[in-house]
Design an enzyme around this catalytic site. Structure first.
Site: not given
Length: 461
Positions: A337, A361-362, A365, A406
């Site tokens: 992330d 990914d994010d 997170d 997220k």
């Protein structure tokens, strides 16, 4: 006799006038600092010819370092610029905000002046930040002028500056005395400097690439204090490169387990795991760049795995004006992330004006799991998560989540607050609860262009 006396008096008068003018010319002085100087720190900007040209992004800036002021006290700072459009600017001098949002008019050869207090010598910093996304803005230089009205304090300050310079010079390698500041150049012993630096002192990193194959660790107990933080500050473009590390969860880049550290202006790249693991308390991470690390750019979690309660987990850290991008874990693309205050993150951590882009990914997170339980509430202000789910070079996997923010996991209730944050063009959701039933407060947040929902089970006030 009378004519001779008049002649003598006239000569004396002329000498007095000339002397006065000469002394005034000594006291009135100016110095010029070029915007493109190699000591300066650029964000969303680049050197173009003899100018710094800003990208069309909000909060693009140049931080001019080692700016010389002829004397202490009030100085006039005149900025020389060009732009086809008017644009708002924030200016800080030595950390103090001089103007918050001053409009610079469109001009092919513009000048605008402000007054600020400066220290004698070349230890001043001037930050010139564009407050809106405006194209074509160029900054040439800043000219600092003083009138000598504080000449007596200037002499004292100059002496102090000379003493400080001597201390820094004598500490130009990590093997020097630790009683003063330490200045390193590429190839220097950063770990040794960290182990020796005293509270209230600074490790300066000159421009260059510092390559290490082992983690750099600020150990638990290596602390500053609220009034005397220990600092690591980049002088120009300083990059700490961990590309010599293999891909492994034990190969983090910089581990900050100490308290009251201030790390500013450093780029950390290509670590075997996290670029930075922030595991201490009351630290400030400012203007740092986390790039192409093989796990999250900056993660806030425990370092000591024996710490099982939240009061031991990293707390009251502030991350501001940081940029995390193109972080990619090569096994499945599901871990790297931009920023991750997750799993074992304590209370009171804040992200201010940070950007997470193009992480596999994010963007952020905040995952929790039943094995470790609830984490502390996290506060966000003016942060942006965009284009996550793939890197700048297009690396992605089917496992890449690609959320902007997220905000939870495993149905564990944690309250979080986000103010004036943005999420654009992420692979999946812009803002997602991710099964967190806690109070998620979003105020004036914006989202668009995301592959899933802009606001997934969260409400924006």
């Amino acid at each position: 006799m009378k004519k001779k006396l008049i002649l003598v008096l006239t000569v004396i008068t002329v000498f007095c006038v000339v002397g006065t003018l000469f002394m005034a010319s000594l006291n009135a002085a100016s110095s010029t600092h070029e915007a493109e100087s190699s000591n300066n720190k650029l964000k969303y900007a680049k050197v173009n010819g003899g100018n710094v040209e800003f990208d069309e992004k909000k909060d693009a800036y140049v931080e001019m370092k080692k700016v010389n002021a002829p004397s202490s006290g009030n100085a006039t700072l005149t900025f020389y610029y060009s732009s086809s459009k008017s644009f708002p600017v924030e200016i800080k001098v030595n950390g103090d905000t001089i103007v918050k949002k001053e409009t610079f008019s469109a001009s092919s050869s513009g000048q605008k002046s402000f007054t600020a207090s400066m220290d004698s010598g070349s230890n001043n910093k001037v930050k010139f930040k564009i407050r809106d996304a405006v194209s074509g803005v160029k900054l040439d230089k800043v000219v600092i002028s003083t009138d000598g009205s504080s000449s007596s304090s200037s002499s004292s300050s100059s002496s102090s500056s000379s003493s400080s310079s001597s201390s820094t010079s004598s500490s130009s390698s990590s093997s020097s005395s630790s009683s003063g500041d330490i200045t390193l150049s590429a190839g220097g012993d950063l770990q040794g400097a960290i182990d020796k630096i005293q509270a209230g002192k600074t490790i300066y990193l000159n421009s260059g690439t510092y390559k290490y194959s082992k983690s750099i660790v600020i150990k638990e107990g290596n602390n500053g204090s609220s009034g005397k933080m220990k600092k690591i500050v980049a002088q120009g473009n300083a990059t700490i490169d961990f590309s010599g590390q293999s891909y492994s969860s034990s190969n983090r880049g910089l581990i900050v387990a100490g308290n009251y550290w201030h790390i500013e202006g450093v780029k950390i790249q290509k670590a075997g795991d996290n670029g930075m693991l922030l595991a201490g308390h009351n630290n400030t991470i400012e203007d740092c760049d986390f790039y192409a690390n093989r796990d999250t750019g900056l993660q806030i979690s425990r370092y000591n795995t024996n710490y099982s309660s939240m009061d031991k987990w990293p707390s009251n850290n502030t991350i501001k004006d940081c940029y995390s991008h193109s972080n990619f874990d090569p096994d499945d693309g599901e871990d790297a992330d931009g920023f991750a205050p997750k799993l074992t993150c304590g209370k009171g951590n804040k992200f201010i004006k940070c950007v997470a882009k193009y992480n596999v990914d994010d963007g952020w997170d905040l995952y929790t799991k039943s094995a470790t339980g609830k984490i502390g509430s996290v506060y966000f202000e003016n942060c942006e998560a965009s284009n996550n789910g793939e890197t700048e070079s297009g690396q992605s996997t089917s496992n890449s989540d690609g959320n902007g923010f997220k905000l939870g996991g495993s149905k564990i209730s944690v309250d979080h607050t986000l103010v004036d944050c943005k999420a654009y063009n992420n692979k999946k959701h812009g803002f997602t609860w991710n099964s967190n039933p806690g109070k998620l407060t979003l105020k004036n947040c914006k989202a668009s262009g995301n592959g899933g929902n802009d606001f997934e089970k969260v409400s924006n006030q």
